[in-house]
Motif scaffolding. Structure first.
Motif, PDB file in Angstrom:
ATOM      1  N   LEU A  77      45.541  79.495  22.539  1.00 43.11           N
ATOM      2  CA  LEU A  77      45.993  80.843  22.857  1.00 43.11           C
ATOM      3  C   LEU A  77      47.064  80.800  23.945  1.00 43.11           C
ATOM      4  O   LEU A  77      48.130  81.419  23.825  1.00 43.11           O
ATOM      5  CB  LEU A  77      44.797  81.667  23.331  1.00 43.11           C
ATOM      6  N   ALA A  78      46.783  80.036  25.018  1.00 44.09           N
ATOM      7  CA  ALA A  78      47.719  79.990  26.146  1.00 44.09           C
ATOM      8  C   ALA A  78      49.049  79.385  25.711  1.00 44.09           C
ATOM      9  O   ALA A  78      50.124  79.943  25.973  1.00 44.09           O
ATOM     10  CB  ALA A  78      47.115  79.177  27.291  1.00 44.09           C
ATOM     11  N   ARG A  79      48.977  78.281  25.005  1.00 46.49           N
ATOM     12  CA  ARG A  79      50.220  77.628  24.614  1.00 46.49           C
ATOM     13  C   ARG A  79      50.971  78.450  23.568  1.00 46.49           C
ATOM     14  O   ARG A  79      52.181  78.632  23.661  1.00 46.49           O
ATOM     15  CB  ARG A  79      49.934  76.228  24.068  1.00 46.49           C
ATOM     16  N   GLY A  80      50.222  78.973  22.596  1.00 44.29           N
ATOM     17  CA  GLY A  80      50.842  79.794  21.561  1.00 44.29           C
ATOM     18  C   GLY A  80      51.534  81.003  22.172  1.00 44.29           C
ATOM     19  O   GLY A  80      52.678  81.318  21.840  1.00 44.29           O
ATOM     20  N   LEU A  81      50.833  81.671  23.104  1.00 45.06           N
ATOM     21  CA  LEU A  81      51.424  82.866  23.715  1.00 45.06           C
ATOM     22  C   LEU A  81      52.651  82.515  24.545  1.00 45.06           C
ATOM     23  O   LEU A  81      53.637  83.255  24.538  1.00 45.06           O
ATOM     24  CB  LEU A  81      50.391  83.581  24.587  1.00 45.06           C
ATOM     25  N   SER A  82      52.612  81.403  25.270  1.00 47.16           N
ATOM     26  CA  SER A  82      53.779  81.068  26.089  1.00 47.16           C
ATOM     27  C   SER A  82      54.984  80.814  25.190  1.00 47.16           C
ATOM     28  O   SER A  82      56.094  81.276  25.487  1.00 47.16           O
ATOM     29  CB  SER A  82      53.498  79.880  27.009  1.00 47.16           C
ATOM     30  N   PHE A  83      54.771  80.144  24.042  1.00 47.74           N
ATOM     31  CA  PHE A  83      55.882  79.958  23.108  1.00 47.74           C
ATOM     32  C   PHE A  83      56.324  81.297  22.520  1.00 47.74           C
ATOM     33  O   PHE A  83      57.515  81.565  22.370  1.00 47.74           O
ATOM     34  CB  PHE A  83      55.483  79.005  21.975  1.00 47.74           C
ATOM     35  N   ALA A  84      55.346  82.149  22.204  1.00 44.23           N
ATOM     36  CA  ALA A  84      55.681  83.437  21.592  1.00 44.23           C
ATOM     37  C   ALA A  84      56.510  84.284  22.556  1.00 44.23           C
ATOM     38  O   ALA A  84      57.495  84.901  22.158  1.00 44.23           O
ATOM     39  CB  ALA A  84      54.404  84.164  21.194  1.00 44.23           C
ATOM     40  N   LEU A  85      56.116  84.299  23.827  1.00 41.57           N
ATOM     41  CA  LEU A  85      56.854  85.108  24.810  1.00 41.57           C
ATOM     42  C   LEU A  85      58.277  84.581  24.976  1.00 41.57           C
ATOM     43  O   LEU A  85      59.234  85.354  25.055  1.00 41.57           O
ATOM     44  CB  LEU A  85      56.113  85.097  26.151  1.00 41.57           C
ATOM     45  N   LEU A  86      58.415  83.253  25.012  1.00 42.64           N
ATOM     46  CA  LEU A  86      59.763  82.667  25.100  1.00 42.64           C
ATOM     47  C   LEU A  86      60.577  83.016  23.857  1.00 42.64           C
ATOM     48  O   LEU A  86      61.777  83.300  23.949  1.00 42.64           O
ATOM     49  CB  LEU A  86      59.670  81.147  25.221  1.00 42.64           C
ATOM     50  N   ALA A  87      59.896  83.004  22.701  1.00 43.38           N
ATOM     51  CA  ALA A  87      60.598  83.334  21.458  1.00 43.38           C
ATOM     52  C   ALA A  87      61.122  84.763  21.523  1.00 43.38           C
ATOM     53  O   ALA A  87      62.277  85.036  21.180  1.00 43.38           O
ATOM     54  CB  ALA A  87      59.666  83.156  20.262  1.00 43.38           C
ATOM     55  N   VAL A  88      60.271  85.688  22.005  1.00 43.54           N
ATOM     56  CA  VAL A  88      60.706  87.089  22.106  1.00 43.54           C
ATOM     57  C   VAL A  88      61.871  87.199  23.085  1.00 43.54           C
ATOM     58  O   VAL A  88      62.848  87.916  22.834  1.00 43.54           O
ATOM     59  CB  VAL A  88      59.530  87.988  22.538  1.00 43.54           C
ATOM     60  N   ALA A  89      61.793  86.454  24.191  1.00 43.97           N
ATOM     61  CA  ALA A  89      62.894  86.472  25.162  1.00 43.97           C
ATOM     62  C   ALA A  89      64.196  86.037  24.490  1.00 43.97           C
ATOM     63  O   ALA A  89      65.255  86.663  24.684  1.00 43.97           O
ATOM     64  CB  ALA A  89      62.567  85.564  26.343  1.00 43.97           C
ATOM     65  N   CYS A  90      64.112  84.991  23.664  1.00 43.07           N
ATOM     66  CA  CYS A  90      65.317  84.530  22.952  1.00 43.07           C
ATOM     67  C   CYS A  90      65.854  85.602  22.018  1.00 43.07           C
ATOM     68  O   CYS A  90      67.071  85.794  21.909  1.00 43.07           O
ATOM     69  CB  CYS A  90      65.005  83.265  22.159  1.00 43.07           C
ATOM     70  N   MET A  91      64.924  86.282  21.344  1.00 42.92           N
ATOM     71  CA  MET A  91      65.366  87.346  20.424  1.00 42.92           C
ATOM     72  C   MET A  91      66.084  88.449  21.197  1.00 42.92           C
ATOM     73  O   MET A  91      67.116  88.966  20.755  1.00 42.92           O
ATOM     74  CB  MET A  91      64.162  87.968  19.688  1.00 42.92           C
TER      75      MET A  91
ATOM     76  N   GLY B 250      76.213  83.154  19.717  1.00 39.17           N
ATOM     77  CA  GLY B 250      75.461  84.018  18.801  1.00 39.17           C
ATOM     78  C   GLY B 250      74.243  83.379  18.169  1.00 39.17           C
ATOM     79  O   GLY B 250      73.126  83.888  18.254  1.00 39.17           O
ATOM     80  N   GLN B 251      74.431  82.218  17.516  1.00 35.06           N
ATOM     81  CA  GLN B 251      73.366  81.632  16.713  1.00 35.06           C
ATOM     82  C   GLN B 251      72.321  80.916  17.571  1.00 35.06           C
ATOM     83  O   GLN B 251      71.140  80.899  17.230  1.00 35.06           O
ATOM     84  CB  GLN B 251      73.969  80.659  15.692  1.00 35.06           C
ATOM     85  N   ALA B 252      72.755  80.321  18.682  1.00 35.40           N
ATOM     86  CA  ALA B 252      71.844  79.487  19.476  1.00 35.40           C
ATOM     87  C   ALA B 252      70.558  80.208  19.887  1.00 35.40           C
ATOM     88  O   ALA B 252      69.466  79.698  19.618  1.00 35.40           O
ATOM     89  CB  ALA B 252      72.571  78.919  20.681  1.00 35.40           C
ATOM     90  N   PRO B 253      70.641  81.380  20.522  1.00 36.25           N
ATOM     91  CA  PRO B 253      69.374  82.017  20.920  1.00 36.25           C
ATOM     92  C   PRO B 253      68.518  82.423  19.723  1.00 36.25           C
ATOM     93  O   PRO B 253      67.289  82.378  19.801  1.00 36.25           O
ATOM     94  CB  PRO B 253      69.814  83.234  21.732  1.00 36.25           C
ATOM     95  N   ARG B 254      69.148  82.783  18.623  1.00 37.20           N
ATOM     96  CA  ARG B 254      68.360  83.125  17.427  1.00 37.20           C
ATOM     97  C   ARG B 254      67.591  81.921  16.938  1.00 37.20           C
ATOM     98  O   ARG B 254      66.407  81.986  16.622  1.00 37.20           O
ATOM     99  CB  ARG B 254      69.281  83.553  16.279  1.00 37.20           C
ATOM    100  N   SER B 255      68.320  80.792  16.842  1.00 39.78           N
ATOM    101  CA  SER B 255      67.718  79.599  16.281  1.00 39.78           C
ATOM    102  C   SER B 255      66.625  79.055  17.202  1.00 39.78           C
ATOM    103  O   SER B 255      65.542  78.672  16.745  1.00 39.78           O
ATOM    104  CB  SER B 255      68.808  78.564  16.066  1.00 39.78           C
ATOM    105  N   ILE B 256      66.921  79.035  18.501  1.00 39.37           N
ATOM    106  CA  ILE B 256      65.907  78.566  19.453  1.00 39.37           C
ATOM    107  C   ILE B 256      64.721  79.522  19.436  1.00 39.37           C
ATOM    108  O   ILE B 256      63.561  79.094  19.500  1.00 39.37           O
ATOM    109  CB  ILE B 256      66.518  78.444  20.867  1.00 39.37           C
ATOM    110  N   GLY B 257      65.009  80.812  19.316  1.00 49.73           N
ATOM    111  CA  GLY B 257      63.931  81.793  19.234  1.00 49.73           C
ATOM    112  C   GLY B 257      63.047  81.536  18.023  1.00 49.73           C
ATOM    113  O   GLY B 257      61.818  81.587  18.118  1.00 49.73           O
TER     114      GLY B 257
END
Lengths: 314, 442
Positions: A77-91, B250-257
């Motif tokens: 849960l902890a690791r999954g959530l930390s990756f998920a939060l980073l993923a959302v930040a990237c989005m 453009g693509q980098a943050p999407r792909s890393i995300g």
């Protein structure tokens, strides 16, 4: 207070900003198109980064806690959530903070006829001193091919490839006692109808395809029969016994392999009733010794294990 | 700071022109283009978690007595391989998390490749000049099947033993050379010599990962060299010009995300959703098997192929020539591989289309390909479903024997029906579009 602040800022600027005067670069035209700042999105990203760090720290904490129940779940849960939060930040960065560009670029040339021709020429002209080109190429390929074959030869050490006799190896001989899982001899009187028993050869390896047996007592024709437990289709253990619990509608008793549902008739020499098996289950003749225990009366009626090219059908 | 770093790297590598080009490389934007990336990120996580697992795994099948916290098996005779997996699952902190994440990643890896390939097929992305890229991808898919099979075989639980027995029988079933081949691979009759486990291990942790990584590197290099395909979305997207988002920014943050999202999903699954609880299956012995055993999903089509075949061995007199598992276990996957591998060339020949294609087709734009593809997918999918016929029997109460007959007939009839229906649907869709476009006031 303000003075102290000013002083601190000045000190920091002096300490770090003093290195070299930045050389004036000629103002180049922008490569990446400009856009307006979005402080709200920046705040969201900052918050997400903080939360991701917190989750990652929680992972370390969960890891360190020895008395934690469901540790795997908490760690995941902890690791999954930390990756998920980073993923959302990237989005958020991709959608709000990075300028939206749509660039066009020519596709690369489909082909380069001039270079192709030059390459061909180089290869052709390099061989101009050879007079018997075909022969040389043939001899060269022959040498390389033989070398390749020689390189592959040691692969023959991997196993006794030609010794197919080994495939028929079974410890069952006339007189060998049947033993159960715990190594105890099996009394004929203990074999009950509508039940299913696994037997092994006494004093021999159990980890051979030729070892395990299924033993059942049939109502009709009455008697105890034993078969190799290894399916003749794909080598799985035949470990299901379909017994007629309601004789009117249920078919006759049958031995069934759970891998591909090959179904064998124990009352008819292990004949295939259904499923992909191509030959009957080998039967082992039995006799009851003076102590009332089951013994083999000979070898199997057919080859044990899965079929191969050249194996005799019965 | 940035300037210093760039100068440092450029002076030592001369790479500035390349990096500048790479930063502005253009990625056409469509959700379906991300499927291949998902597979890539799964592979990265597979390598990472896999390396961790190797630090605890013992590749020996020699017998040992299990003593550990899992009481039902305390005192049982098991192989060292199996014991080390129990140890890694119960006693190594985060070990079970890594193992389950590895297993989930393998399942998602192959699922992503399959979906990616369907996208590539039904949009015609495999056409010249990208037929080679497609072939490399196909090579990765089949390497991944073998890699996954070896992975769960190594554990030496009951499920892996049953799987290996079937694999052995399938190898044996190859006409003429089968028995010799199986004896070479296993080092003797099943369950094989002591060398067999190290062989599987080195294949699983080194040889096949290297094969996949090499194919992957070539695949990506060729994609970059030929650039991405794109849908015809605006007058700017043409056969000669690619339109999209630059790599950076453009693509980098999407792909890393996307990468982080894949990792997130896999670790959440690995932590929260149990997969392959090998302690419940128990250790394998030649005389053991269990009902209702199901392999990982991506081998279901082979189980189905083995189960659907009517029971016969091809014989000459009293001697076997072609044992039954050959059809479902060798001929069927080989046929699938051949059809997929030869498709680009066959299509080029039949359609007489030797042109370069950078623009994708929508499935409806090429009714013949779409219909044939749909028929083929239906065929494989039906055989795949039949691999779970016993589970369907248990869950839905549909008699297994009846199911087998339904699948046998459906596998022959349904693809033909799907072909005609799909082709019709494609044509109707195009006709409807033309109609709508020509309607006044639209």
């Amino acid at each position: 207070m303000t003075r102290v602040k000013d002083f601190l800022i000045a000190a920091v600027v002096l300490a770090f900003g003093r290195r070299r005067p930045s050389r004036a670069r000629p103002a180049a035209p922008r490569v990446v198109s400009a856009g307006t700042p979005d402080r709200r999105a920046e705040n969201v990203v900052l918050g997400l980064f903080a939360a991701a760090a917190l989750c990652a720290a929680a992972f370390i904490a969960f890891y360190a806690l020895d008395r934690l129940g469901s540790q795997t779940q908490w760690l995941g849960l902890a690791r999954g959530l930390s990756f998920a939060l980073l993923a959302v930040a990237c989005m958020v960065i991709a959608r709000r903070l990075v300028v939206a560009e749509e660039n066009a670029h020519p596709y690369p040339e489909p082909e380069h006829p001039d270079e192709q021709q030059t390459i061909e020429q180089i290869v052709e002209e390099s061989g101009s001193r050879f007079t018997r080109r075909k022969l040389i190429v043939l001899a060269g390929s022959g040498a390389v091919g033989t070398l390749g074959l020689a390189a592959l030869t040691p692969a023959a050490s991997l196993g006794p490839a030609l010794d197919t006799e080994q495939l028929d190896r079974t410890p069952w001989r006339r007189g060998r006692r049947l033993v159960d899982d715990a190594g105890q001899p099996i009394a004929a009187a203990d074999i009950e109808e509508e039940s299913f028993y696994t037997a092994y050869p006494e004093g021999a390896s159990r980890e051979l395809l030729g070892s395990p047996l299924v033993v059942v007592r049939l109502p009709k024709p009455r008697g105890i029969v034993a078969f190799s437990k290894i399916c003749t289709h794909a080598g799985c253990a035949v470990s299901l016994y379909r017994k007629p619990t309601f004789a009117q509608t249920e078919p006759r008793p049958a031995l069934v392999c759970p891998c591909h549902y090959s179904t064998f008739d124990p009352a008819d020499g292990g004949k295939v009733l259904f499923g992909p098996a191509g030959r009957p289950l080998p039967q082992l003749p039995l006799f009851v010794d003076g102590d009332g225990n089951l013994r083999a009366a000979g070898g199997f009626t057919g080859r044990i294990g899965p079929s191969w090219s050249g194996v005799r059908q019965r | 700071m940035i300037r210093g770093l760039v100068r440092f790297v450029d002076q030592r590598s001369g790479g500035a022109p390349f990096v500048r080009k790479a930063l502005r490389y253009v990625f056409p934007d469509h959700w379906s283009f991300l499927l291949g990336e998902v597979a890539l990120y799964c592979f990265m996580l597979l390598v990472a978690t896999g390396v961790y697992l190797t630090l605890f795994f013992d590749d020996s099948r020699s017998a040992t007595t299990y003593h550990g916290p899992y009481e039902p098996l305390d005192g049982a005779t098991v192989s060292r391989a199996y014991a080390s997996v129990l140890h890694l699952s119960f006693q190594v902190k985060a070990g079970l998390l890594m193992r389950q994440t590895h297993h989930w990643a393998a399942n998602l890896f192959i699922a992503a490749i399959v979906l990616h390939m369907l996208r590539v097929f039904f949009t015609g992305a495999f056409r010249k000049p990208r037929d080679l890229i497609y072939l490399l991808g196909l090579g990765m898919l089949f390497s991944a099947f073998l890699e996954g099979y070896l992975g769960y075989s190594l554990v030496d639980d009951l499920l892996s033993g049953m799987g290996l027995a079937i694999g052995y029988s399938v190898a044996m079933s190859i006409p003429v050379v089968g028995a010799y081949l199986a004896m070479l691979i296993w080092g003797g009759p099943f369950p094989g010599s002591a060398d067999f486990w190290p062989r599987m291990y080195i294949a699983h942790v080194l040889i096949l990962p290297l094969v996949i990584a090499t194919l992957l590197a070539l695949h990506l290099t060729l994609v970059a060299a030929r650039h991405h395909t794109q849908f015809r979305e605006s007058p700017r997207t043409t056969e000669r010009q690619v339109v999209g988002v630059p790599t950076f920014p453009g693509q980098a943050p999407r792909s890393i995300g996307l990468m982080l999202a894949v990792f997130a999903v896999l670790f959440l699954l690995g932590g929260l959703v149990q997969i392959n609880p090998v302690w419940l299956w128990g250790p394998y012995h030649v005389g053991d098997a269990t009902n209702g055993a199901q392999p990982d999903w991506y081998l279901g089509w082979l189980i189905g192929g083995l189960r659907l075949m009517p029971g016969f061995d091809v014989t000459i007199g009293h001697y076997t020539l072609i044992p039954n598992p050959f059809w479902g276990g060798v001929a069927f996957p080989l046929a699938v591989l051949l059809v997929l591998a030869l498709w680009p060339w066959a299509e080029r020949k039949v359609a007489g289309d030797d042109a370069f294609h950078n623009l994708l087709e929508r499935p409806r734009d090429n009714p013949w390909r779409t219909a044939l593809g749909a028929a083929f997918v239906t065929w494989v999918f039906l055989i795949f479903v039949s691999g779970s016929g016993d589970r369907i029997d248990v869950w839905l109460g549909i008699d297994y024997v009846a199911q087998v007959w339904v699948y046998r007939i459906a596998a022959l009839v349904l693809p033909v029906a799907v072909f005609f229906v799909t082709r019709r649907v494609c044509r109707e869709l195009v006709a409807w579009e033309v109609l709508r476009r020509d309607m006044p006031g639209s």
